[in-house]
Scaffold this motif. Structure first.
Motif, PDB file in Angstrom:
ATOM      1  N   VAL A   1      57.832  28.524  41.724  1.00 34.91           N
ATOM      2  CA  VAL A   1      57.261  29.607  40.922  1.00 34.91           C
ATOM      3  C   VAL A   1      55.884  29.224  40.387  1.00 34.91           C
ATOM      4  N   SER A   2      55.716  27.968  39.984  1.00 33.15           N
ATOM      5  CA  SER A   2      54.427  27.509  39.477  1.00 33.15           C
ATOM      6  C   SER A   2      53.352  27.578  40.567  1.00 33.15           C
ATOM      7  N   CYS A   3      53.731  27.249  41.790  1.00 37.42           N
ATOM      8  CA  CYS A   3      52.775  27.362  42.910  1.00 37.42           C
ATOM      9  C   CYS A   3      52.373  28.819  43.120  1.00 37.42           C
ATOM     10  N   ALA A   4      53.344  29.733  42.971  1.00 34.62           N
ATOM     11  CA  ALA A   4      53.032  31.156  43.083  1.00 34.62           C
ATOM     12  C   ALA A   4      52.076  31.595  41.979  1.00 34.62           C
ATOM     13  N   VAL A   5      52.272  31.045  40.775  1.00 36.62           N
ATOM     14  CA  VAL A   5      51.376  31.354  39.663  1.00 36.62           C
ATOM     15  C   VAL A   5      49.951  30.895  39.980  1.00 36.62           C
ATOM     16  N   VAL A   6      49.831  29.721  40.580  1.00 34.55           N
ATOM     17  CA  VAL A   6      48.517  29.203  40.947  1.00 34.55           C
ATOM     18  C   VAL A   6      47.838  30.117  41.960  1.00 34.55           C
ATOM     19  N   LEU A   7      48.603  30.588  42.962  1.00 43.56           N
ATOM     20  CA  LEU A   7      48.041  31.474  43.980  1.00 43.56           C
ATOM     21  C   LEU A   7      47.582  32.799  43.378  1.00 43.56           C
ATOM     22  N   VAL A   8      48.358  33.317  42.429  1.00 45.27           N
ATOM     23  CA  VAL A   8      47.976  34.564  41.773  1.00 45.27           C
ATOM     24  C   VAL A   8      46.750  34.357  40.883  1.00 45.27           C
ATOM     25  N   SER A   9      46.640  33.165  40.289  1.00 41.68           N
ATOM     26  CA  SER A   9      45.540  32.903  39.366  1.00 41.68           C
ATOM     27  C   SER A   9      44.217  32.673  40.087  1.00 41.68           C
ATOM     28  N   ASP A  10      44.275  32.262  41.350  1.00 48.20           N
ATOM     29  CA  ASP A  10      43.056  31.912  42.071  1.00 48.20           C
ATOM     30  C   ASP A  10      42.050  33.069  42.146  1.00 48.20           C
ATOM     31  N   PRO A  11      42.469  34.308  42.480  1.00 54.25           N
ATOM     32  CA  PRO A  11      41.494  35.413  42.490  1.00 54.25           C
ATOM     33  C   PRO A  11      40.875  35.680  41.131  1.00 54.25           C
ATOM     34  N   LEU A  12      41.576  35.244  40.068  1.00 56.46           N
ATOM     35  CA  LEU A  12      41.044  35.437  38.717  1.00 56.46           C
ATOM     36  C   LEU A  12      39.717  34.708  38.554  1.00 56.46           C
ATOM     37  N   VAL A  13      39.626  33.527  39.147  1.00 55.85           N
ATOM     38  CA  VAL A  13      38.422  32.722  39.011  1.00 55.85           C
ATOM     39  C   VAL A  13      37.252  33.342  39.772  1.00 55.85           C
ATOM     40  N   GLU A  14      37.550  34.004  40.895  1.00 55.06           N
ATOM     41  CA  GLU A  14      36.497  34.571  41.729  1.00 55.06           C
ATOM     42  C   GLU A  14      35.712  35.659  41.014  1.00 55.06           C
ATOM     43  N   THR A  15      36.336  36.300  40.023  1.00 52.94           N
ATOM     44  CA  THR A  15      35.660  37.388  39.301  1.00 52.94           C
ATOM     45  C   THR A  15      34.868  36.899  38.092  1.00 52.94           C
ATOM     46  N   LEU A  16      35.039  35.630  37.715  1.00 54.55           N
ATOM     47  CA  LEU A  16      34.426  35.154  36.476  1.00 54.55           C
ATOM     48  C   LEU A  16      32.905  35.200  36.532  1.00 54.55           C
ATOM     49  N   GLU A  17      32.350  34.720  37.635  1.00 50.50           N
ATOM     50  CA  GLU A  17      30.896  34.653  37.732  1.00 50.50           C
ATOM     51  C   GLU A  17      30.274  36.039  37.680  1.00 50.50           C
ATOM     52  N   GLY A  18      30.892  36.992  38.394  1.00 52.96           N
ATOM     53  CA  GLY A  18      30.394  38.366  38.342  1.00 52.96           C
ATOM     54  C   GLY A  18      30.551  38.983  36.975  1.00 52.96           C
ATOM     55  N   LEU A  19      31.637  38.638  36.296  1.00 54.77           N
ATOM     56  CA  LEU A  19      31.871  39.160  34.950  1.00 54.77           C
ATOM     57  C   LEU A  19      30.829  38.631  33.972  1.00 54.77           C
ATOM     58  N   LEU A  20      30.477  37.360  34.143  1.00 55.98           N
ATOM     59  CA  LEU A  20      29.482  36.762  33.260  1.00 55.98           C
ATOM     60  C   LEU A  20      28.099  37.368  33.478  1.00 55.98           C
ATOM     61  N   ASN A  21      27.783  37.698  34.736  1.00 55.45           N
ATOM     62  CA  ASN A  21      26.441  38.175  35.066  1.00 55.45           C
ATOM     63  C   ASN A  21      26.275  39.677  34.899  1.00 55.45           C
ATOM     64  N   ASN A  22      27.352  40.438  35.044  1.00 56.34           N
ATOM     65  CA  ASN A  22      27.223  41.899  35.118  1.00 56.34           C
ATOM     66  C   ASN A  22      27.908  42.652  33.983  1.00 56.34           C
ATOM     67  N   SER A  23      28.397  41.948  32.974  1.00 55.87           N
ATOM     68  CA  SER A  23      29.068  42.635  31.872  1.00 55.87           C
ATOM     69  C   SER A  23      28.396  42.254  30.554  1.00 55.87           C
ATOM     70  N   PRO A  24      28.535  43.115  29.539  1.00 59.99           N
ATOM     71  CA  PRO A  24      27.947  42.800  28.229  1.00 59.99           C
ATOM     72  C   PRO A  24      28.753  41.775  27.438  1.00 59.99           C
ATOM     73  N   LEU A  25      29.895  41.346  27.981  1.00 58.36           N
ATOM     74  CA  LEU A  25      30.736  40.391  27.262  1.00 58.36           C
ATOM     75  C   LEU A  25      30.070  39.027  27.201  1.00 58.36           C
ATOM     76  N   ASP A  26      30.138  38.404  26.041  1.00 56.64           N
ATOM     77  CA  ASP A  26      29.545  37.087  25.842  1.00 56.64           C
ATOM     78  C   ASP A  26      30.395  36.019  26.512  1.00 56.64           C
ATOM     79  N   GLU A  27      29.742  34.916  26.925  1.00 57.32           N
ATOM     80  CA  GLU A  27      30.451  33.810  27.550  1.00 57.32           C
ATOM     81  C   GLU A  27      31.498  33.213  26.618  1.00 57.32           C
TER      82      GLU A  27
END
Length: 330
Positions: A192-218
């Motif tokens: 189950v923990s490995c499945a959690v890691v696989l689900v979490s991986d796409p989360l990281v891919e959006t971070l850079e775009g979120l930092l550059n294209n959103s008004p939210l502070d780092e």
């Protein structure tokens, strides 16, 4: 992030079954290790992408989320059912002190960086004296963390054992069945923990775009938003345990998790960064360090009398709300 919730619920069910064999203390330690696997993998991926500052802030944010929001809700749930909730004095005291000391381990390098007027956002690709110093401190923290298990599970094991009734009534056949049950549960938790890691991986891919294209502070993304997803497993385990009156398991899942983030995950990121050519420094941005310090001190103050009530849970949640709106609006 939402996909993490059912997986975290499954982990909480497995931890509940494991605690029947090992007790709250030892099952909590196992759940902490598997729960923080998410933060470790997410942080390594972010470090590879060059989000060094966000990595350090998110570790601090996970500690704040565990200590204030998760433990606050757990305390409120447990205290609402019972006027005063008694907690294990020895283990809780040790966990609170460990958490305080782990924060000091990170505060010292930060003080040195401020005294030397070093910028925490620079130098991660350069092998300088501070990078070497961070590596030495990381190794020492890891050794200290390993020795804490020698203390709790080895030389002073009897001080942290809550009950020995199961040991007195178990025969050879029951012991064999118990060992087989534990093995199956641990394998299931690992899957189950490995499945959690696989689900979490796409989360990281959006971070850079979120930092550059959103008004939210780092600071808001690292201190609040990302830890809300990463701490889902600890939250489900802790709140579920509190609802069943097992506050020792809830405290272990939150405080032990927070201590492991500072004494294992972050030092491991420093060592991993060296292998990748990313020299992550053990210094925390001042605002993140200050908010983490407030959270740790508050938890230590609330748990020092070895009992909790619902109003103390409200205190933790309120402090989290103050941090939340401070990072969002300022």
């Amino acid at each position: 992030g939402v996909a993490l919730v059912p997986l975290a619920r499954l982990i909480s069910v497995l931890v509940d079954q494991l605690s029947e064999h090992l007790g709250d203390r030892y099952s909590g330690v196992v759940s902490v290790g598997l729960g923080n696997l998410v933060e470790l993998v997410v942080s390594i991926t972010a470090l590879t992408s060059g989000l060094d500052r966000l990595v350090v802030i998110s570790i601090a944010g996970a500690v704040i989320t565990n200590c204030l929001l998760v433990l606050g809700i757990s305390t409120f749930v447990a205290g609402y059912q019972k006027q005063h909730v008694q907690i294990n004095a020895r283990s809780t005291s040790l966990q609170a002190r460990q958490l305080m000391l782990s924060l000091l381990f990170l505060a010292v390098p930060t003080i040195f960086s401020l005294g030397k007027e070093l910028n925490p956002t620079e130098g991660t690709n350069q092998l300088d004296n501070f990078a070497v110093y961070s590596l030495v401190v990381a190794v020492m923290i890891l050794l200290y963390y390993v020795l804490s298990f020698v203390f709790q599970l080895g030389t002073h094991r009897s001080f942290f054992s809550r009950s020995k009734r199961q040991q007195c009534s178990a025969n050879d056949d029951e012991t064999r069945d118990s060992q087989q049950g534990i093995g199956a549960i641990l394998i299931a938790m690992l899957v189950v923990s490995c499945a959690v890691v696989l689900v979490s991986d796409p989360l990281v891919e959006t971070l850079e775009g979120l930092l550059n294209n959103s008004p939210l502070d780092e600071l808001f993304i690292g201190l609040i938003l990302l830890p809300l997803f990463g701490s889902t497993a600890e939250g489900v385990i802790s709140i579920g345990a509190a609802a069943k009156g097992r506050m020792d398991l809830a405290i272990t899942s939150t405080l032990e998790s927070s201590g492991q983030l500072l004494m294992f995950v972050l030092p491991m990121l420093v060592l991993t960064g060296w292998a990748m050519g990313r020299f992550l420094d053990l210094r925390v941005p001042l605002m993140a360090l200050g908010c983490t310090g407030f959270a740790v001190v508050t938890v230590h103050w609330i748990t020092e009398n070895n009992q909790l009530d619902w109003y103390e849970g409200i205190q933790l949640i309120t402090l989290y709300a103050v941090v939340f709106f401070g990072t969002l609006l300022l």
